[in-house]
Write a protein that holds these residues in place. Structure first.
Motif: not given
Length: 82
Positions: A3-8, A12-13, A69-74
């Protein structure tokens, strides 16, 4: 598969995988909905569209690639490519 963790942050793309589309985090148009832009390119031409997901939706698939999806904010989304 590892698994590859990504934060955008908004705007950001991320390139899903070789031969797959790019995605851009587009924020939350409402309190319970988040949006990801899917972009398809070929040479100098391309097109894109917004995908909308309920905030509670944690397992999504874009261009055949599964994301958890682990977390989502505005302002930010974090997910793992699975």
């Amino acid at each position: 598969m590892m698994e590859n963790a990504v934060v955008l942050s908004v705007g950001q793309d991320y390139h899903l995988k070789r031969g797959k589309d790019r995605i851009t985090y587009a924020g939350m148009p409402s309190e319970d909905v988040y949006s990801i832009v899917q972009r398809k390119t070929s040479g100098y031409q391309g097109f894109s569209w917004n995908l909308y997901f309920p905030r509670r939706k944690r397992n999504i698939t874009i261009d055949g690639v599964s994301l958890q999806v682990e977390n989502v904010t505005p302002d930010e989304i974090s997910f793992r490519v699975v």
